[in-house]
Write an enzyme that holds these catalytic residues in place. Structure first.
Site, PDB file in Angstrom:
ATOM      1  N   GLY A  10     -31.906  14.825  -2.938  1.00 48.42           N
ATOM      2  CA  GLY A  10     -31.005  13.560  -3.124  1.00 48.42           C
ATOM      3  C   GLY A  10     -29.878  13.692  -2.178  1.00 48.42           C
ATOM      4  N   ASP A  36     -34.758  15.098   0.457  1.00 47.11           N
ATOM      5  CA  ASP A  36     -34.748  14.433   0.264  1.00 47.11           C
ATOM      6  C   ASP A  36     -36.145  13.315   0.135  1.00 47.11           C
ATOM      7  OD1 ASP A  36     -32.259  11.667  -0.448  1.00 47.11           O
ATOM      8  OD2 ASP A  36     -33.742  11.277   0.248  1.00 47.11           O
ATOM      9  N   THR A  39     -36.880   7.868  -0.336  1.00 47.73           N
ATOM     10  CA  THR A  39     -37.379   6.530  -0.811  1.00 47.73           C
ATOM     11  C   THR A  39     -36.092   5.021  -0.096  1.00 47.73           C
ATOM     12  OG1 THR A  39     -35.314   6.604  -3.518  1.00 47.73           O
ATOM     13  CG2 THR A  39     -37.498   8.288  -2.999  1.00 47.73           C
ATOM     14  N   THR A 126     -25.407  11.635 -15.929  1.00 43.49           N
ATOM     15  CA  THR A 126     -24.824  10.547 -16.458  1.00 43.49           C
ATOM     16  C   THR A 126     -24.077  10.255 -17.466  1.00 43.49           C
ATOM     17  OG1 THR A 126     -24.963   8.149 -15.793  1.00 43.49           O
ATOM     18  CG2 THR A 126     -27.378   9.292 -16.375  1.00 43.49           C
ATOM     19  N   ASP A 127     -23.172   9.764 -18.286  1.00 45.59           N
ATOM     20  CA  ASP A 127     -22.621   9.541 -19.423  1.00 45.59           C
ATOM     21  C   ASP A 127     -23.583   8.225 -19.646  1.00 45.59           C
ATOM     22  OD1 ASP A 127     -22.473   7.006 -17.459  1.00 45.59           O
ATOM     23  OD2 ASP A 127     -20.707   6.346 -17.938  1.00 45.59           O
ATOM     24  N   GLU A 128     -24.550   7.760 -19.226  1.00 43.94           N
ATOM     25  CA  GLU A 128     -25.578   6.753 -20.403  1.00 43.94           C
ATOM     26  C   GLU A 128     -26.726   7.857 -20.526  1.00 43.94           C
ATOM     27  OE1 GLU A 128     -27.621   3.934 -17.742  1.00 43.94           O
ATOM     28  OE2 GLU A 128     -26.271   3.206 -16.095  1.00 43.94           O
ATOM     29  N   TYR A 150     -33.683   4.323 -17.281  1.00 45.17           N
ATOM     30  CA  TYR A 150     -33.630   4.935 -16.670  1.00 45.17           C
ATOM     31  C   TYR A 150     -33.173   6.026 -17.393  1.00 45.17           C
ATOM     32  CZ  TYR A 150     -29.390   7.415 -14.251  1.00 45.17           C
ATOM     33  OH  TYR A 150     -28.541   7.432 -13.407  1.00 45.17           O
ATOM     34  N   LYS A 154     -33.541  10.462 -17.521  1.00 43.01           N
ATOM     35  CA  LYS A 154     -32.061  11.682 -17.321  1.00 43.01           C
ATOM     36  C   LYS A 154     -31.935  12.232 -18.498  1.00 43.01           C
ATOM     37  CE  LYS A 154     -30.025  11.508 -13.829  1.00 43.01           C
ATOM     38  NZ  LYS A 154     -30.083  12.346 -12.771  1.00 43.01           N
ATOM     39  N   ASN A 249     -16.663  -6.002 -16.182  1.00 42.08           N
ATOM     40  CA  ASN A 249     -16.695  -5.742 -14.748  1.00 42.08           C
ATOM     41  C   ASN A 249     -15.648  -7.159 -14.024  1.00 42.08           C
ATOM     42  OD1 ASN A 249     -18.418  -4.292 -14.609  1.00 42.08           O
ATOM     43  ND2 ASN A 249     -20.410  -5.560 -15.758  1.00 42.08           N
TER      44      ASN A 249
HETATM   45  P1  NAD Z   1     -28.897   7.013  -5.323  1.00 41.32           P
HETATM   46  O1  NAD Z   1     -30.297   5.730  -5.842  1.00 41.32           O
HETATM   47  O2  NAD Z   1     -28.346   6.936  -3.838  1.00 41.32           O
HETATM   48  O3  NAD Z   1     -29.254   8.056  -4.769  1.00 41.32           O
HETATM   49  C1  NAD Z   1     -31.092   9.077  -4.632  1.00 41.32           C
HETATM   50  C2  NAD Z   1     -31.189   9.866  -3.123  1.00 41.32           C
HETATM   51  O4  NAD Z   1     -32.802  10.705  -4.438  1.00 41.32           O
HETATM   52  C3  NAD Z   1     -32.108   9.488  -2.823  1.00 41.32           C
HETATM   53  O5  NAD Z   1     -31.810   9.909  -0.961  1.00 41.32           O
HETATM   54  C4  NAD Z   1     -33.499   9.722  -2.876  1.00 41.32           C
HETATM   55  O6  NAD Z   1     -34.621   8.829  -1.606  1.00 41.32           O
HETATM   56  C5  NAD Z   1     -33.914  10.425  -3.691  1.00 41.32           C
HETATM   57  N1  NAD Z   1     -35.036  10.909  -4.185  1.00 41.32           N
HETATM   58  C6  NAD Z   1     -35.450  10.163  -5.253  1.00 41.32           C
HETATM   59  N2  NAD Z   1     -36.762  10.191  -5.362  1.00 41.32           N
HETATM   60  C7  NAD Z   1     -36.430  11.098  -5.080  1.00 41.32           C
HETATM   61  C8  NAD Z   1     -37.817  12.168  -5.223  1.00 41.32           C
HETATM   62  N3  NAD Z   1     -38.815  12.163  -6.195  1.00 41.32           N
HETATM   63  N4  NAD Z   1     -37.574  13.751  -4.350  1.00 41.32           N
HETATM   64  C9  NAD Z   1     -36.826  13.383  -3.903  1.00 41.32           C
HETATM   65  N5  NAD Z   1     -35.409  12.250  -3.214  1.00 41.32           N
HETATM   66  C10 NAD Z   1     -35.850  11.580  -3.863  1.00 41.32           C
HETATM   67  O7  NAD Z   1     -27.850   7.791  -6.057  1.00 41.32           O
HETATM   68  P2  NAD Z   1     -26.726   8.223  -6.609  1.00 41.32           P
HETATM   69  O8  NAD Z   1     -25.871   6.917  -7.277  1.00 41.32           O
HETATM   70  O9  NAD Z   1     -26.184   8.777  -5.599  1.00 41.32           O
HETATM   71  O10 NAD Z   1     -26.917   8.958  -7.920  1.00 41.32           O
HETATM   72  C11 NAD Z   1     -27.511  11.026  -7.224  1.00 41.32           C
HETATM   73  C12 NAD Z   1     -27.567  11.259  -8.900  1.00 41.32           C
HETATM   74  O11 NAD Z   1     -26.216  10.641  -9.856  1.00 41.32           O
HETATM   75  C13 NAD Z   1     -28.266  10.881  -9.773  1.00 41.32           C
HETATM   76  O12 NAD Z   1     -28.965  11.470  -9.987  1.00 41.32           O
HETATM   77  C14 NAD Z   1     -28.534   9.513 -11.020  1.00 41.32           C
HETATM   78  O13 NAD Z   1     -28.893   9.952 -12.041  1.00 41.32           O
HETATM   79  C15 NAD Z   1     -26.250  10.594 -10.820  1.00 41.32           C
HETATM   80  N6  NAD Z   1     -25.398   9.723 -11.718  1.00 41.32           N
HETATM   81  C16 NAD Z   1     -24.939   8.653 -10.766  1.00 41.32           C
HETATM   82  C17 NAD Z   1     -23.693   7.703 -10.452  1.00 41.32           C
HETATM   83  C18 NAD Z   1     -24.137   6.744 -10.211  1.00 41.32           C
HETATM   84  O14 NAD Z   1     -22.780   5.818 -10.601  1.00 41.32           O
HETATM   85  N7  NAD Z   1     -24.358   6.368  -8.513  1.00 41.32           N
HETATM   86  C19 NAD Z   1     -22.930   7.927 -12.118  1.00 41.32           C
HETATM   87  C20 NAD Z   1     -23.543   8.988 -13.287  1.00 41.32           C
HETATM   88  C21 NAD Z   1     -24.704   9.706 -12.227  1.00 41.32           C
HETATM   89  O1  DAU Z   2     -22.917   4.650 -15.634  1.00 38.53           O
HETATM   90  C1  DAU Z   2     -22.977   6.307 -14.752  1.00 38.53           C
HETATM   91  C2  DAU Z   2     -24.732   4.600 -14.321  1.00 38.53           C
HETATM   92  O2  DAU Z   2     -24.060   4.079 -13.913  1.00 38.53           O
HETATM   93  C3  DAU Z   2     -25.395   5.889 -13.350  1.00 38.53           C
HETATM   94  O3  DAU Z   2     -26.112   6.766 -13.451  1.00 38.53           O
HETATM   95  C4  DAU Z   2     -26.183   5.045 -12.874  1.00 38.53           C
HETATM   96  O4  DAU Z   2     -27.296   5.468 -11.872  1.00 38.53           O
HETATM   97  C5  DAU Z   2     -25.750   3.635 -11.544  1.00 38.53           C
HETATM   98  O5  DAU Z   2     -26.701   2.770 -11.212  1.00 38.53           O
HETATM   99  C6  DAU Z   2     -24.518   2.889 -12.602  1.00 38.53           C
HETATM  100  O6  DAU Z   2     -25.112   1.747 -14.092  1.00 38.53           O
HETATM  101  P1  DAU Z   2     -24.744   0.848 -14.562  1.00 38.53           P
HETATM  102  O7  DAU Z   2     -25.627   0.027 -15.075  1.00 38.53           O
HETATM  103  O8  DAU Z   2     -23.649   0.825 -15.016  1.00 38.53           O
HETATM  104  O9  DAU Z   2     -24.302   0.478 -13.078  1.00 38.53           O
HETATM  105  P2  DAU Z   2     -25.047  -0.792 -11.726  1.00 38.53           P
HETATM  106  O10 DAU Z   2     -23.937  -0.773 -10.721  1.00 38.53           O
HETATM  107  O11 DAU Z   2     -25.791  -1.621 -11.939  1.00 38.53           O
HETATM  108  O12 DAU Z   2     -24.135  -2.044 -13.579  1.00 38.53           O
HETATM  109  C7  DAU Z   2     -22.470  -2.375 -13.118  1.00 38.53           C
HETATM  110  C8  DAU Z   2     -22.353  -2.650 -14.121  1.00 38.53           C
HETATM  111  O13 DAU Z   2     -22.266  -4.211 -13.197  1.00 38.53           O
HETATM  112  C9  DAU Z   2     -23.203  -3.154 -15.139  1.00 38.53           C
HETATM  113  O14 DAU Z   2     -22.234  -3.376 -16.320  1.00 38.53           O
HETATM  114  C10 DAU Z   2     -23.782  -4.305 -15.263  1.00 38.53           C
HETATM  115  C11 DAU Z   2     -23.065  -5.044 -13.811  1.00 38.53           C
HETATM  116  N1  DAU Z   2     -24.094  -5.500 -12.719  1.00 38.53           N
HETATM  117  C12 DAU Z   2     -25.179  -4.899 -12.013  1.00 38.53           C
HETATM  118  C13 DAU Z   2     -25.166  -5.795 -10.868  1.00 38.53           C
HETATM  119  C14 DAU Z   2     -25.910  -4.909 -10.223  1.00 38.53           C
HETATM  120  C15 DAU Z   2     -24.052  -7.255 -12.926  1.00 38.53           C
HETATM  121  O15 DAU Z   2     -23.122  -7.706 -13.503  1.00 38.53           O
HETATM  122  N2  DAU Z   2     -24.706  -8.183 -11.606  1.00 38.53           N
HETATM  123  C16 DAU Z   2     -25.278  -7.143 -10.937  1.00 38.53           C
HETATM  124  O16 DAU Z   2     -25.542  -8.163 -10.003  1.00 38.53           O
END
Ligand code: NAD
Ligand code: DAU
Length: 342
Positions: A10, A36, A39, A126-128, A150, A154, A249
């Protein structure tokens, strides 16, 4: 960093690419392989300069496919699994790909990590997984109560990791971080969507009453915490990663509009997300014992992030329009066809 060679799955996504960029910059002797599937969320542009310069070996492949994992993991001392389906709204529409990647894909990685005797496996979670917190901080022993497909997926990945740690003594650690923000984040996510919509003069769609809270962490701080856990964490343990400053938010949306130079009238309240978790709050003392602390305050990091999206308009316009795929496919056509770039 004490690691000779790492596999980052990833690594073309948001956090994975920031992590790869940090390691390449700060630990140039570490050999980095990225696996990666590219996707809709994976964007080779995020690490194209590193692939071109030879700092990163890129393999286009899917963690759901054992053969691809086997090839990519060869010679990896440490595996960092960032690959996942990550967007909550998409999981509410369709969860099959989440189950396949976040659980089955993790299982494939664990199997080969065991067979190839990797020195350490790092699962990025993730914290989720703890679900919504009503005023209470969750620590690493809190029960898992996922609130959407989701986070349920996880949880499945995390539980499989813990089972491998216990059953096979696989040396692994799990990180669970709060919401990340920063450069290269996909525009479907809240902060980049709101920044880019504000820049385009479009509405900012806030779900529900806009008072759901998230504890935002700058992506570089999370990447440093992940490295600290990989280097110093104890086998079989979970580490929460958070700053501890949740905010609604609505306040974040207003700050974004201020930085972009637009008025709050652009905010529109729309129908709430189904099963929308109200807040995530973590107790994150355990990772601090490893010597980690966030370096960045929210406000300046947000200013820096807005500046990045302003300076990199071409990047997010290509992501929004879908043209980014054509862009990298043109550049890497032959190499990607062979399933590999180097
Ligand atoms: P992202 O969606 O930006 O990136 C995910 C990457 O994984 C992409 O490059 C995609 O092509 C690749 N991928 C998806 N399915 C795949 C597969 N089957 N095989 C190989 N590659 C694949 O995600 P992100 O926000 O960078 O999150 C990365 C990790 O961190 C995830 O595991 C997510 O659960 C975790 N996480 C994210 C957040 C956040 O706020 N973004 C917070 C906590 C944890
Ligand atoms: O907490 C960690 C998680 O944070 C990661 O594990 C997930 O991969 C990542 O996508 C993220 O999840 P959230 O659902 O918290 O993130 P998102 O950016 O989708 O939304 C953040 C907050 O904003 C949430 O309360 C929903 C709200 N939101 C989101 C979108 C896309 C809106 O109000 N409007 C929007 O259009």
């Amino acid at each position: 960093m004490p690691f000779r060679s790492i596999l980052v799955t990833g690594g073309a996504g948001f956090i994975g690419s920031n992590f790869v960029r940090m390691v390449a910059r700060e630990h140039p002797k570490t050999v980095i392989t990225v696996l990666d599937a590219l996707t809709y969320a994976g964007n080779l542009e995020n690490i194209a300069d590193l692939v071109d310069s030879g700092s990163v070996r890129f393999i286009k492949g899917d963690i759901r496919e054992p053969a691809a994992v086997r090839v990519a993991m060869d010679n990896a001392e440490v595996v960092f699994n960032f690959a996942a389906e990550t967007h909550v709204d998409r999981s509410i529409e369709e969860a099959a790909s989440f189950i396949e990647t976040d659980i089955q894909g993790t299982y494939n990685l664990l199997n080969f990590a065991r067979e190839l005797k990797v020195k350490r496996y790092v699962q990025i979670s993730t914290d989720e997984v703890y679900g919504s917190s009503a005023g209470k901080d969750f620590d690493e022993t809190s029960p898992l109560r996922p609130g959407n497909p989701y986070s349920a997926s996880k949880c499945g990945g995390d539980l499989m990791c813990l089972a491998f740690a216990n059953t096979y003594r696989l040396p692994l650690v799990i990180t669970r971080s709060s919401n990340n923000f920063g450069p290269y984040q996909h525009v479907e996510k809240f902060i980049p969507l709101f920044i880019t919509n504000a820049m385009e003069g479009k509405d900012l769609p806030l779900y529900g009453d806009g008072l759901h809270e998230r504890d935002w962490i700058f992506v570089e701080d999370n990447c440093r915490a992940i490295l600290a856990v990989a280097e110093k964490g104890n086998d079989g343990e979970v580490y929460n990663i958070a700053v501890g400053k949740s905010q609604p938010n609505l306040r974040v949306a207003e700050l974004i509009l201020k930085h972009v130079g637009k008025t709050n009238s652009r905010i529109v309240f729309i129908e709430d997300r189904k099963g929308h978790d109200r807040a995530y709050r973590l107790a994150a003392e355990k990772v601090r014992v490893l010597g980690w602390a966030p370096r960045t305050e929210f406000a300046p990091a947000m200013e820096e992030t807005v500046r990045w999206y302003v300076d990199n308009r071409g990047w997010w316009e290509r992501v929004k329009s879908g043209a980014f795929r054509e862009y990298y496919e043109k550049q890497y056509k032959d190499k990607l066809a062979k399933g590999k770039t180097k």
